[in-house]
Design an enzyme around this catalytic site. Sequence first.
Site, PDB file in Angstrom:
ATOM      1  N   GLU A   1      -2.662  11.269   3.287  1.00 30.97           N
ATOM      2  CA  GLU A   1      -3.607  10.961   4.358  1.00 30.97           C
ATOM      3  C   GLU A   1      -3.612  12.150   5.301  1.00 30.97           C
ATOM      4  O   GLU A   1      -2.559  12.703   5.612  1.00 30.97           O
ATOM      5  CB  GLU A   1      -3.187   9.724   5.153  1.00 30.97           C
ATOM      6  CG  GLU A   1      -3.622   8.421   4.558  1.00 30.97           C
ATOM      7  CD  GLU A   1      -3.412   7.256   5.515  1.00 30.97           C
ATOM      8  OE1 GLU A   1      -4.354   6.470   5.676  1.00 30.97           O
ATOM      9  OE2 GLU A   1      -2.307   7.145   6.087  1.00 30.97           O
TER      10      GLU A   1
ATOM     11  N   GLU B   1       0.872  -1.182   0.000  1.00 31.25           N
ATOM     12  CA  GLU B   1       0.000   0.000   0.000  1.00 31.25           C
ATOM     13  C   GLU B   1       0.896   1.216   0.000  1.00 31.25           C
ATOM     14  O   GLU B   1       1.849   1.298   0.776  1.00 31.25           O
ATOM     15  CB  GLU B   1      -0.894   0.031   1.239  1.00 31.25           C
ATOM     16  CG  GLU B   1      -1.718   1.302   1.345  1.00 31.25           C
ATOM     17  CD  GLU B   1      -2.544   1.377   2.615  1.00 31.25           C
ATOM     18  OE1 GLU B   1      -2.789   2.514   3.078  1.00 31.25           O
ATOM     19  OE2 GLU B   1      -2.943   0.337   3.169  1.00 31.25           O
TER      20      GLU B   1
END
Length: 180
Positions: free
Chosen positions: A121, A116
């Site tokens: 974020e 990932e």
Amino acid sequence: QTPIWSEEFYIGSAPDPATWSYDIGTGRWGWGNQELQNYTSDAANVRIAEGNLIITALRDGDNFTSARIKTEDKLTFKYATVEARIKTPDLANGLWPAFWTLGNNFSDIGWAECGEIDIMEMGHVGAIADGAVNRRVGSAGHYEKYASNRYDADFLDRPADINDTFIIYRMVWTPTTIST
């Protein structure tokens, strides 16, 4: 460099099903992040308007809905530049927007072994505690099996809040490096 794919969101009122699909429901363990919302494909949660993909989290009493879209089994790449122009809302109410990639073999080997790459974020608990929730942007690479979840991560604190402002987030992935 010539793009191999681009999505400008000028056609239709929902993401193109030839490229995009939805994660629906609450997922196993809240999708791994103890998320409270139920993901839907409802136009109230995900729509296209004026060249923008709009994902909206909604509250109805103690229930929350939002949308989570993906290109799994539809668009794959290795080594590329990936970018998106994203505007986040005020995150003070516990929102956690993210722009990330996941290995296409996720359904075969699971997370995090499939890999990932978090390009952007925001909304981390540390940013909330430090009063930087609308300024702190995180990026990370996760790998190996779930139990060990090895990762490399870094955060950038912007000098001013960036909510309600379009920002271009970019990842450059080469055979030897990943940079965001």
